[in-house]
Scaffold this motif. Sequence first.
Motif, PDB file in Angstrom:
ATOM      1  N   PRO A  89     -18.943   6.183 -43.800  1.00  0.00           N
ATOM      2  CA  PRO A  89     -17.494   6.135 -44.042  1.00  0.00           C
ATOM      3  C   PRO A  89     -17.183   6.006 -45.529  1.00  0.00           C
ATOM      4  CG  PRO A  89     -18.096   4.660 -42.263  1.00  0.00           C
ATOM      5  CD  PRO A  89     -19.375   5.107 -42.895  1.00  0.00           C
ATOM      6  N   LYS A  90     -16.287   6.831 -46.013  1.00  0.00           N
ATOM      7  CA  LYS A  90     -15.906   6.803 -47.425  1.00  0.00           C
ATOM      8  C   LYS A  90     -14.541   6.147 -47.573  1.00  0.00           C
ATOM      9  CE  LYS A  90     -19.535   9.211 -48.737  1.00  0.00           C
ATOM     10  NZ  LYS A  90     -20.115   9.514 -47.423  1.00  0.00           N
ATOM     11  N   PRO A  91     -14.271   5.597 -48.737  1.00  0.00           N
ATOM     12  CA  PRO A  91     -12.966   4.964 -48.955  1.00  0.00           C
ATOM     13  C   PRO A  91     -11.845   5.998 -48.953  1.00  0.00           C
ATOM     14  CG  PRO A  91     -14.157   5.172 -51.020  1.00  0.00           C
ATOM     15  CD  PRO A  91     -15.122   5.551 -49.927  1.00  0.00           C
ATOM     16  N   CYS A 109      -0.546  -4.101 -52.898  1.00  0.00           N
ATOM     17  CA  CYS A 109      -0.348  -2.796 -52.262  1.00  0.00           C
ATOM     18  C   CYS A 109      -1.335  -2.540 -51.136  1.00  0.00           C
ATOM     19  CB  CYS A 109      -0.430  -1.691 -53.316  1.00  0.00           C
ATOM     20  SG  CYS A 109       0.904  -1.776 -54.538  1.00  0.00           S
ATOM     21  N   ALA A 110      -2.547  -3.025 -51.278  1.00  0.00           N
ATOM     22  CA  ALA A 110      -3.520  -2.878 -50.199  1.00  0.00           C
ATOM     23  C   ALA A 110      -3.063  -3.647 -48.968  1.00  0.00           C
ATOM     24  CB  ALA A 110      -4.885  -3.370 -50.649  1.00  0.00           C
ATOM     25  N   PRO A 136     -10.441   1.296 -42.303  1.00  0.00           N
ATOM     26  CA  PRO A 136      -9.824   2.042 -43.407  1.00  0.00           C
ATOM     27  C   PRO A 136      -9.780   1.153 -44.647  1.00  0.00           C
ATOM     28  CG  PRO A 136      -8.556   2.341 -41.402  1.00  0.00           C
ATOM     29  CD  PRO A 136      -9.559   1.270 -41.113  1.00  0.00           C
ATOM     30  N   PHE A 137     -10.307   1.674 -45.741  1.00  0.00           N
ATOM     31  CA  PHE A 137     -10.467   0.804 -46.901  1.00  0.00           C
ATOM     32  C   PHE A 137     -10.329   1.559 -48.215  1.00  0.00           C
ATOM     33  CE2 PHE A 137     -14.585   2.734 -46.670  1.00  0.00           C
ATOM     34  CZ  PHE A 137     -15.255   2.526 -47.869  1.00  0.00           C
ATOM     35  N   MET A 138     -10.218   0.778 -49.266  1.00  0.00           N
ATOM     36  CA  MET A 138     -10.229   1.307 -50.621  1.00  0.00           C
ATOM     37  C   MET A 138     -11.265   0.531 -51.427  1.00  0.00           C
ATOM     38  SD  MET A 138      -6.894  -0.470 -52.409  1.00  0.00           S
ATOM     39  CE  MET A 138      -7.525  -0.095 -54.055  1.00  0.00           C
TER      40      MET A 138
END
Length: 551
Positions: A89-91, A109-110, A136-138
């Motif tokens: 999984p990619k950001p 904001c996250a 789901p991530f950054m």
Amino acid sequence: MTLNAKITMTKSCLGNLSYAFLLLTFSTFAVAENAGPAIRASFHKCLTQNTKTASEELSKIIFDQSNSNFNTVFQNLARNKRYMISKTPKPLLIFTPLEESHVQGAVICAKTHKLQIRVRSGGHDYEGVSYISKEPFMILDMFNLHTVTVDVKNEKAVVQVGATLGEVYYRIWEKSKVHGFPAGVCPTVGAGGHISGGGYGNMLRKYGLSVDNVIDAQIVDVTGNLLNRKSMGEDLFWAIRGGGGASFGVIVSFTIKLVPVPEKVTVFSVEKTLETNLSETEFVEQWQQVAPTTDDRLFMRLLLQPVTSKVVKGMKTVKTTVMALFLGGADEVVSILKKEFPLLGLTKENCTEASWIDSVLWWNNVESLKKGEKPETLLNRNLNSASFLKRKSDYVQKAIPKDGLEEIFKSMAELGDIGFVFNPYGGKMGEISSDATPFPHRKGNLFKVQYSVNWNDPTTEAAQKFTNDAKRLYSVMTPYVSKNPRGAFLAYRDLDIGVNNFGSNSFEEGKVYGTKYFNANFDRLVDIKTNVDPDNFFRNDQGIPVRPTKS
């Protein structure tokens, strides 16, 4: 084979969905490629409202998967190839802040957009926890925040977490030739993860861990506030010095205390290929007796590596290498070890006297001084240099007996690919209380063990083989290492010892690995976590859980 001590939603599906609704309803990573620009636009808008930076400047440091530079930014500081394969999984976003206010805005904001944050400083997280997530991530990539401000007069420095250890050492050396800092020997390791995880290096017997020499810090909390030691309070300040920062907020900088080093130190590396069980055991037995008890200026790391015998064709044996730093001259250390460790056979010819900064270069590459490498080498981040690897850890509290060593060497030879690094304790480590910081593994430990294997084959089968081999040797070691709990070193992240799904059983899941990393300090970390982040926004596979409510 080499061993190193080395989402599909079409565009029409996007329809008239608002950005905010879109972000709130992501349930799989398969939308990322097509939805990336929408995610980025919404996040960008939020950042402009929560920072004082111009919109066009912010646009340059936000990357979604449609950006041509996305893969480069992601891979530059992803140090384990096991987590760089296509199915990983990619950001949804990578954000590379330039100042503290950007970090504050990113947290706000996250949270608004229900994106998990992974904070990355150097990327040396062995299990990719700083840049991988099932949700789901950054990625909040801190590499632009790498300023090191040295104050020699007051013997301290402010280190932003995106600085590498090499940068820290170089900036200290620029200002003083008789000061250093006790931290790791790999110069590309990021200061943020290293220090918040404990900070282990070759001066620990004299000066303790990195966290024992931290006097202040800055952290962005779950509400987006930027706090220092006074405003965060002593509990949180205690927690982030060895309890891992990612469970409590986003650390921006540490203020560290510099330590004195001699104008000349001594380094040496003595390698022996041992051909009989008797000599193997005798040598390691003697190292166990000496390394944790000798002069606290001396750190002798022992590397054990399976190799093919040069005497008996096809037979596997064990090569040992002692790498050492002595905070003093060659004559003195030779005299000490002639008496205490005669099987080492150390002579002055084995030794190199050098400045402390040159010893840092030598520990990174023992040929560096012969090649005339300059301290500027330490500023090289060595980007996009990942390899396939697995690491595990243990603590030894009683010397491993002869028959135990023989069993271990036999297993190493049979497996043929797993190496050991033994790091001695004693000295200052025996003087500091186990609850002075979250890092508990101090008095009572002879040495820390790192299991180490690297490989080149990208197949799933290869990864399975090598990781299984590491587990097999870990099992062999069970009788000879710490118990109840079996300890582990947080900075040598190992998901084999437990993961957290952060469901209804989160606290119990966290306790499994938490007590191994932190022993009795785990409960205090949970209480602090529950106080500063009660909704558990900052979480990861091995994060500190919140305490369950009575309901």
